[in-house]
Design an enzyme around this catalytic site. Structure first.
Site, PDB file in Angstrom:
ATOM      1  N   PHE A 158       0.812  -1.228   0.000  1.00 59.79           N
ATOM      2  CA  PHE A 158       0.000   0.000   0.000  1.00 59.79           C
ATOM      3  C   PHE A 158       0.838   1.269   0.000  1.00 59.79           C
ATOM      4  O   PHE A 158       0.335   2.344  -0.316  1.00 59.79           O
ATOM      5  CB  PHE A 158      -0.978  -0.011   1.184  1.00 59.79           C
ATOM      6  CG  PHE A 158      -0.524   0.720   2.406  1.00 59.79           C
ATOM      7  CD1 PHE A 158       0.241   0.104   3.364  1.00 59.79           C
ATOM      8  CD2 PHE A 158      -0.885   2.051   2.601  1.00 59.79           C
ATOM      9  CE1 PHE A 158       0.648   0.792   4.504  1.00 59.79           C
ATOM     10  CE2 PHE A 158      -0.469   2.734   3.731  1.00 59.79           C
ATOM     11  CZ  PHE A 158       0.294   2.106   4.681  1.00 59.79           C
ATOM     12  N   LYS A 159       2.127   1.153   0.311  1.00 55.42           N
ATOM     13  CA  LYS A 159       2.980   2.343   0.309  1.00 55.42           C
ATOM     14  C   LYS A 159       2.992   3.051  -1.046  1.00 55.42           C
ATOM     15  O   LYS A 159       3.192   4.253  -1.120  1.00 55.42           O
ATOM     16  CB  LYS A 159       4.422   1.971   0.700  1.00 55.42           C
ATOM     17  CG  LYS A 159       4.560   1.227   2.022  1.00 55.42           C
ATOM     18  CD  LYS A 159       4.084   2.043   3.202  1.00 55.42           C
ATOM     19  CE  LYS A 159       4.535   1.465   4.540  1.00 55.42           C
ATOM     20  NZ  LYS A 159       3.888   0.201   4.903  1.00 55.42           N
TER      21      LYS A 159
END
Ligand SMILES: *Cc1c(COP(=O)(O)O)cnc(C)c1O
Length: 496
Positions: free
Chosen positions: A110-111
């Site tokens: 998700f970064k």
């Protein structure tokens, strides 16, 4: 919109300045001075992810023009970088239970949702503030931020990036992703220690006047790509809105119906974006903070006492192996109405590793958040059971979310429709996922890279391009340092 430090001794500054600095010079984190509300979010029901992003980001970036925000959004969220036009799609696992897949970007966690856009923000910010120094992005990573930041910043003119990761604290895939990174402006350094060591080391470098002076002479300035940077946090607010709007669009919820979000949590950055989304008017009932055995946040949410004095545990959800959750500072600052009690708590945390908030603040936390944790065995079982029941392979972090959601349902009986935030592709933590889904003979003796192919064969999911052939790429970064040597490592890299 202006930003001020949670330690109260710096600001207000513009969004550009806050993003460029990363962390405030007094050691605090930047927060918006005023609340933002999104009037009638339902007007975005039929909008694309990009249109939703523009609408959510603009009120926070008032020193950016509409055209500039659009340019950043278009450059980051497109099908060259993401493997689906939805960017952050929802997957319906069961009636009333959805997964928000935030891992369709280039590094499979998700970064990417924030680190694909942060370099564009930063570039605009340096232009606006007339900066001529080269910006050095310092990153401490528990595994996923490092690679996502390297991909986001590689060969971006006017920037250098230096990533510190815990030598023993990341998965084989995560490590290979970083040490094979190409790019003329990138450095990757392993630290003998855990993520907290790396993060504290980076924070100390940020506020070290002698290092800063030394680098200023050479034309460098530091900034951060960790979630301590507001420019990392604000793009994360978008996907909470987007998930909600998708539920509305698909007829899963009625107008204004509140939903829960379950968030696998480490540094408290992801879930804090959910908190801001709620403040902006998104109907969120509960934010459920899912921890692994490093359950310092679970204890805090239940008791109001934050105590990091405990053994650090290495788990199969390494991106959440964190005992100092930086962004909690922002939450406390918001819940206390921007009060300087927060500075005192943070000073206590630094000096004794522990602080207790007052009863009102503890109550405010517990009203909105709920928390529990999962151990490795529960996590593996849940990956196995979810696959058996639904044919859906989850990564270990997402599985922690699912375990904790089960505990939440059992404890509260709350049947509110719920979104579990899925933070990584199962291929990124494929050793654990393989242990859950395959028989022991198939797994034993195989490398993570062989397992990727086997998992792909089992599930019918294709191996993401970013993870293919990692074992065949040359290792370009092999420096290992002790925690005390991080400062010297930076100086060495930048003096070159
Ligand atoms: C970073 C990360 C987390 C934790 O997110 P925070 O914002 O640090 O709370 C959870 N899962 C994965 C896969 C991550 O990469």
């Amino acid at each position: 919109m202006l930003y001020r430090s949670t330690r109260g001794r710096f600001g207000p500054v513009t969004a550009s300045q806050a993003i460029k600095l990363g962390i405030a010079p007094d050691g605090g984190l930047f927060v918006p001075t005023d609340p933002v509300t999104i009037e009638n979010p339902d007007r975005l029901i039929n909008s694309t992810y990009q249109e939703r992003a523009e609408a959510i980001l603009q009120p926070f970036l008032t020193d950016f023009t509409g055209a500039e925000v659009r340019e950043c959004v278009q450059s980051a969220y497109n099908t060259v970088r993401f493997d689906t036009p939805a960017i952050a799609p929802l997957y319906k696992l069961a009636p009333g239970l959805h997964l928000l897949e935030l891992w369709h970007g280039p590094t499979c966690a998700f970064k990417d949702m924030a680190l694909q856009i942060l370099p564009y923000f930063l570039k605009k910010a340096t232009e606006k503030t007339g900066e001529d120094a080269e910006i050095v992005i310092l990153v401490a990573t528990s595994g996923d931020t490092g690679k996502a930041a390297l991909e986001g910043f590689r060969d971006v003119p006017g920037t250098r990036i230096v990533v510190f990761y815990p030598e023993q604290g990341v998965s084989e895939v995560q490590k290979r992703q970083m040490v094979t990174q190409e790019g003329g402006n990138v450095s990757v350094v392993a630290v003998r220690g855990n993520f907290d060591d790396a993060q504290s080391g980076v924070k100390a470098i940020f506020t070290d006047e002698t290092v800063k002076a030394d680098l200023a002479i050479r034309g460098y300035k530091f900034s951060s790509a960790n979630s301590i940077n507001w420019g990392r946090l604000v793009p994360q607010i978008v996907y909470y809105f987007s998930a909600y709007l998708d539920l509305r669009r698909d007829g899963e919820i009625s107008p204004r119906e509140a939903v829960n979000f379950v968030v696998p949590t480490g540094n408290f950055g992801n879930i804090l974006a959910g908190f801001y989304a709620r403040r902006m008017g998104l109907p969120i009932h509960r934010l459920i903070c899912a921890a692994n055995r490093n359950n310092v946040l679970t204890d805090f949410i239940r008791t109001g006492v934050y105590d990091r004095n405990r053994a650090f545990v290495r788990t199969i959800s390494p991106s959440m192996d964190i005992l100092i959750s930086s962004n909690l500072e922002r939450l406390l600052f918001e819940l206390t109405g921007h009060d300087d009690r927060v500075s005192r708590w943070m000073e206590q945390l630094r000096s004794s590793g522990c602080y207790a908030v007052d009863a009102d603040t503890a109550r405010a936390v517990a009203e909105l958040f709920w928390s529990d944790f999962a151990d490795d065995a529960e996590t593996i079982n849940t990956i196995r059971n979810t696959y058996r029941e639904y044919g859906y392979p989850m990564d270990t972090h997402t599985a922690v979310g699912r375990v904790v959601y089960g505990k939440y349902r059992a404890a509260t009986g709350d049947a509110t429709k719920t979104v579990i935030v899925s933070t990584a592709s199962p291929f990124k933590f494929n050793e654990s996922v393989s242990i859950a889904l395959l028989d022991p003979e198939t797994v034993s003796g195989r490398t993570e890279f062989e397992l990727l192919e086997i998992l792909s064969g089992l599930t019918g999911w294709v191996v993401p391009p970013g993870l293919r052939n990692l074992d065949k790429k040359p290792v370009l970064h092999d420096t290992v340092v002790n925690r005390e040597e991080m400062k010297d490592a930076i100086l060495r890299i930048l003096r070159k």
